[in-house]
Design a protein around this motif. Structure first.
Motif, short mmCIF file in Angstrom:
data_model
loop_
_atom_site.label_atom_id
_atom_site.label_comp_id
_atom_site.label_asym_id
_atom_site.label_seq_id
_atom_site.Cartn_x
_atom_site.Cartn_y
_atom_site.Cartn_z
N ASP A 218 44.12 80.11 26.05
CA ASP A 218 45.20 79.18 26.39
C ASP A 218 46.35 80.02 26.94
N THR A 242 51.56 70.36 31.73
CA THR A 242 52.80 69.65 31.38
C THR A 242 53.97 70.64 31.28
N LYS A 243 53.68 71.88 30.97
CA LYS A 243 54.71 72.87 30.68
C LYS A 243 55.11 73.61 31.97
#
Ligand SMILES: *Cc1c(COP(=O)(O)O)cnc(C)c1O
Length: 427
Positions: A218, A242-243
């Motif tokens: 990740d 999303t980040k």
């Protein structure tokens, strides 16, 4: 008994293997003379990779394809696209041109052959795990993965009789010996959330290879600007888009990238699982991704400035940021990262009440969950990153009560420091 034929999947409309090459080389076949992506810097890659050679009407920005379905005059062509023999699109749960564009950008940035995108980061995590694992398999990971990921490991995978060994994140010897005991999948995250612990990806990937495990990383916190896990030996890299990738807190998404053969089963699982990224979000995520390097470089610099300020402030107990020389992961981070990232955390000498007070007095940083936005986001892990855990689990994970997670935006660093100083000096 019901037949379970893995090849029977009428809806499949994925690009055939080998298309990934074409997809990553927008300029290679065109007449505009753009260089090959392999030679491009990260920003050139972010801007130009995945873009169509010829946009309809010559549009500067590739159009957003909201169409759910794509028509064919020729039935043979329809069949060929459905069989993956020809590029094209049939139905947007399977593939969509705008989603493709975003996937190709991320693949190019991660140095991957192929990527497949999801509705959220957790969809990327869960689809990857459930597509690759079988009952009886064993996963080796660490205690400090993202809260939602940790719940898959502790609550859901055991129900499918997948054995999960969660090691102390700071103990590489323990992780290695857990791998030596046998692993089908090794799942890593670095830097971790919210303590910014650093895992030596190359070291652990090498060990995982010895037992034939698939290595998944990740890379949400680091971004492909700061860290490229595939170059460090990982098989698959995934993100909560999303980040940082989207970067503007206005679209959710997830993405997994790697060799085409590694991504294919995950793509096929996602097609029928239905956790597909919608075109509108893909458009926003691709737009954000074009400025990834600019934003991340500013965020790296802002985080370093904020971390140094906090480390020198008398009200601060400890600062957790891999860019600080006394951080336990600093040496490994220097080896495997180009920048130390835009997230840090700190604890306060005054405990929980001091933390409440400081958060309440911040005027610039936005008190909200999430990270990686152009806007600075701040919050206690108990209500942000680790809201999925119980208070006992957070305590067991060594997360201090007074901890503040601080995700710097692209504001001016001096303004962020002034905001923090005003909030801290009253303690
Ligand atoms: C946010 C996050 C996720 C989950 O992503 P969503 O888009 O919120 O589903 C996974 N991993 C990390 C490291 C994250 O920060």
């Amino acid at each position: 008994m019901c037949p379970t034929d893995p090849d029977h999947d009428a809806g499949h409309a994925g690009p055939a293997e080998g298309d990934a090459d074409d997809n990553q080389e927008p300029g290679s076949s065109g007449s505009d003379g753009r260089a090959r992506p392999g030679a491009w810097g990260r920003s050139t890659t972010a801007v130009w990779s995945g873009e169509p050679d010829h946009s309809p009407e010559g549009a500067t920005v590739a159009p957003l394809f909201l169409g759910v379905t794509f028509g064919f005059d020729d039935l043979d062509e329809w069949r060929a696209v459905g069989a993956g023999e020809k590029p094209g699109h049939i139905y947007s749960r399977n593939t969509n041109p705008t989603v493709d564009l975003f996937e190709r950008k991320v693949a190019a940035l991660e140095g991957a052959e192929r990527a497949t995108a999801f509705a959220t980061g957790m969809a990327a995590v869960s689809n990857t795990l459930f597509a690759l694992l079988e009952p009886g398999h064993r996963v080796v990971s660490v205690k400090d993965t993202y809260g939602g990921t940790n719940r898959i490991f502790t609550e859901f995978l055991p129900r499918w009789t997948v054995d999960v060994a969660l090691c102390d994140t700071s103990d590489h010897d323990a992780i290695e010996s857990a791998i030596d005991d046998g692993a089908d999948l090794v799942y890593l995250e670095s830097p971790t959330n919210p303590m910014l612990k650093v895992l030596d990806i190359a070291r652990l990937a090498e060990r995982a290879k010895e037992v034939g495990a698939v290595v998944v990383v990740d890379n949400t916190f680091a971004t492909p600007i700061n860290q490229r896990p595939l170059e460090l030996g990982a098989d698959l890299v995934l993100h909560s888009a999303t980040k940082f990738l989207g970067g503007h807190s206005d679209a959710m998404g997830g993405v997994v990238a790697g060799a085409a053969s590694e991504v294919e089963p995950i793509f096929r699982f996602r097609e029928i699982n239905g956790a597909s990224l919608d075109a509108h979000s893909a458009f926003l995520l691709a737009r954000g991704t074009r400025t990834l390097e600019l934003r991340v470089e500013r965020q790296n610099a802002n985080a370093m400035q904020v971390a140094r300020f906090l480390a020198a402030h008398p009200a601060v107990e400890a600062v957790f940021y891999p860019g600080l020389p006394d951080h336990p992961g600093h040496d490994v981070a220097r080896r495997q990262m180009r920048g130390f990232g835009g997230v840090l955390s700190f604890s306060l000498k005054g405990g929980f009440d001091a933390m409440r007070g400081v958060l309440g007095r911040l005027r610039l940083a936005h008190r909200a969950a999430s990270l990686g936005s152009v806007a600075t986001l701040v919050g206690p892990p108990a209500t942000t990153s680790h809201v999925e855990l119980t208070a006992e689990q957070r305590a067991a994970a060594g997360i201090p009560e007074s901890l503040v997670r601080y995700s710097v935006g692209v504001e001016n660093g001096d303004d962020l420091v002034a905001d923090l100083r005003a909030a801290l000096d009253t303690l």
